[in-house]
Scaffold this active site. Structure first.
Site, short mmCIF file in Angstrom:
data_model
loop_
_atom_site.label_atom_id
_atom_site.label_comp_id
_atom_site.label_asym_id
_atom_site.label_seq_id
_atom_site.Cartn_x
_atom_site.Cartn_y
_atom_site.Cartn_z
N HIS A 82 -13.26 0.25 10.75
CA HIS A 82 -12.21 0.74 9.83
C HIS A 82 -11.23 -0.40 9.57
O HIS A 82 -10.28 -0.61 10.32
CB HIS A 82 -11.51 1.95 10.47
N HIS A 92 -9.49 -2.35 6.07
CA HIS A 92 -9.35 -2.58 4.63
C HIS A 92 -9.13 -4.08 4.44
O HIS A 92 -8.13 -4.61 4.92
CB HIS A 92 -8.15 -1.80 4.08
N HIS A 139 -11.32 8.93 4.67
CA HIS A 139 -10.09 9.11 5.43
C HIS A 139 -9.75 10.61 5.37
O HIS A 139 -9.69 11.18 4.27
CB HIS A 139 -8.94 8.33 4.81
N GLU A 186 -5.41 12.03 8.56
CA GLU A 186 -4.42 11.00 8.96
C GLU A 186 -3.04 11.63 8.78
O GLU A 186 -2.29 11.78 9.72
CB GLU A 186 -4.60 9.75 8.07
N ASP A 193 -7.46 -1.10 10.87
CA ASP A 193 -7.00 -0.54 9.59
C ASP A 193 -6.47 -1.62 8.64
O ASP A 193 -7.23 -2.08 7.79
CB ASP A 193 -5.94 0.55 9.85
N ASP A 194 -5.20 -1.97 8.77
CA ASP A 194 -4.59 -3.00 7.90
C ASP A 194 -3.80 -3.96 8.80
O ASP A 194 -2.57 -3.91 8.85
CB ASP A 194 -3.64 -2.33 6.89
N1 ADE Z 1 -5.51 2.22 2.41
C1 ADE Z 1 -5.31 1.20 3.24
N2 ADE Z 1 -4.97 1.66 4.45
C2 ADE Z 1 -4.97 3.02 4.38
C3 ADE Z 1 -4.72 4.07 5.30
N3 ADE Z 1 -4.39 3.84 6.57
N4 ADE Z 1 -4.80 5.33 4.86
C4 ADE Z 1 -5.12 5.58 3.59
N5 ADE Z 1 -5.38 4.63 2.69
C5 ADE Z 1 -5.30 3.35 3.09
ZN ZN Z 2 -7.65 3.11 6.55
#
Ligand code: ADE
Ligand code: ZN
Length: 336
Positions: free
Chosen positions: A17, A19, A197, A200, A278-279
């Site tokens: 996971h 991005h 997703h 969350e 994630d990011d």
């Molecule tokens: N796009 C990038 N990170 C995300 C996240 N944690 N949840 C939803 N969309 C995303």
């Molecule tokens: Zn994500």
């Protein structure tokens, strides 16, 4: 460094996971802005980092879509992806399955081919030069229409051999998986895997929809599944993997304190949880940082960490032979 942190660093890991646009570090953002003659609304890297203070998912997404504006030409997408792969190499991440958000680029006039060619050229080099294998997952932005997602899928079909599956991301609340039922059916008919997703910020009903309507092979986040005992039982019974992102959950206020993070509980319930970043450029850390922070906060032991590493391998879209080779690496590490 603690013995457990050392164990985490050496552990062979798989990331499911991530991005790729969320791995854009402020330093690279500035250098690409300069290269492409784009004016940023920030004066310095420090000022950018200070802006990374989010109250919820939407706060983050607003800055995330703005940040990706510096990505203009194929080489930018290559540089972005290569920088991430170098982090993986330094952190013993052996295999990655990364998301990209084509609509975040095509809406700005960037060609689909520019995006995917830059990313996949770096992924190919990652295999050749760093020994990191990879798959690419194309996400649909759920705040946009299903018609827009269909158009994106059409653009992707000439590149189908470069994509393992489709996903669903962006603003969750008010954009349930059911909105994308038809485009996911088309993606599955094209032989693509599906993830989404769900849970969350959105309610457990969205997780049910991801399972029943999108027929996902894997669930991204899934935290709020824990509010529904019937859903937990279903996920356990099906061996459904959850790609959990501890530092993301903290930064986006999905959990107030990492000590309350549900990861350990998920494992104790028999859920196939995995750890992911994630990011990472926005949330304060890559794979090892996520493992270390959550292990310390909720008290994970070596046995939990080995389970998490094996869950990621088993939940990946690698074939059985590839999975077996990685599982053997984890087994060998466990014996050291
Ligand atoms: N796009 C990038 N990170 C995300 C996240 N944690 N949840 C939803 N969309 C995303
Ligand atoms: Zn994500």
């Amino acid at each position: 460094m603690s013995a457990l942190d050392k164990f985490i660093e050496g552990l062979p890991k798989v990331e499911l996971h991530l991005h790729i646009e969320g791995s854009l570090e402020p330093e690279l953002m500035f250098s690409l802005a300069q290269r492409n003659k784009i004016k940023l609304p920030f004066k310095s890297v420090e000022e950018v980092r200070k802006a990374y203070d989010f109250g919820n998912l939407q706060d983050f997404l607003d800055i995330y879509y703005q940040g990706m504006g510096v990505l203009q030409v194929e080489q930018d997408f290559y540089d972005l992806t290569w920088a991430y792969l170098e982090k993986c190499a330094a952190q013993n991440v052996m295999h990655v399955e990364i998301f990209f958000d084509p609509q975040g680029h095509t809406a700005r006039g960037i060609k689909f081919g520019t995006v995917i060619n830059g990313i996949t050229r770096a992924l190919d080099d990652g295999k050749k030069k760093l020994g990191i294998s990879s798959h690419l997952i194309m996400c649909f932005l759920r705040h946009l229409s299903e018609a827009d997602a269909f158009q994106t899928l059409e653009q992707a079909l000439p590149y189908k051999n470069k994509i393992i599956g489709v996903g669903l991301d962006s603003s969750e609340k008010g954009h349930p998986p059911s909105k994308f039922k038809n485009v996911f059916a088309k993606a599955r008919a094209e032989g693509l895997m599906t993830v989404a997703h769900a849970g969350e910020e959105g309610p457990p009903e969205y997780v049910w929809e991801a399972l029943d309507l999108l027929k996902v092979n894997r669930l991204d986040h899934g935290n709020r599944s824990l509010e529904d005992p019937r859903l937990i039982a279903r996920l356990v019974k099906e061996g459904m993997a959850l790609t959990v992102c501890p530092l993301s959950n903290l930064k986006l206020c999905v959990v107030k304190d990492l000590r309350n993070h549900p990861l350990k509980k998920m494992l104790e319930l028999g859920l196939k949880a995995t750890v992911n970043s994630d990011d990472p450029a926005y949330f304060g850390g890559y794979m090892n940082d996520n493992f270390k922070a959550v292990a310390k906060a909720v008290g994970l032991e070596k046995s939990h960490l080995l389970t998490l590493a094996r869950n990621s391998i088993n939940a990946s879209f690698l074939n059985d032979t590839e999975k077996k080779a990685l599982l053997q690496k984890v087994d060998a590490y466990a014996r050291t």
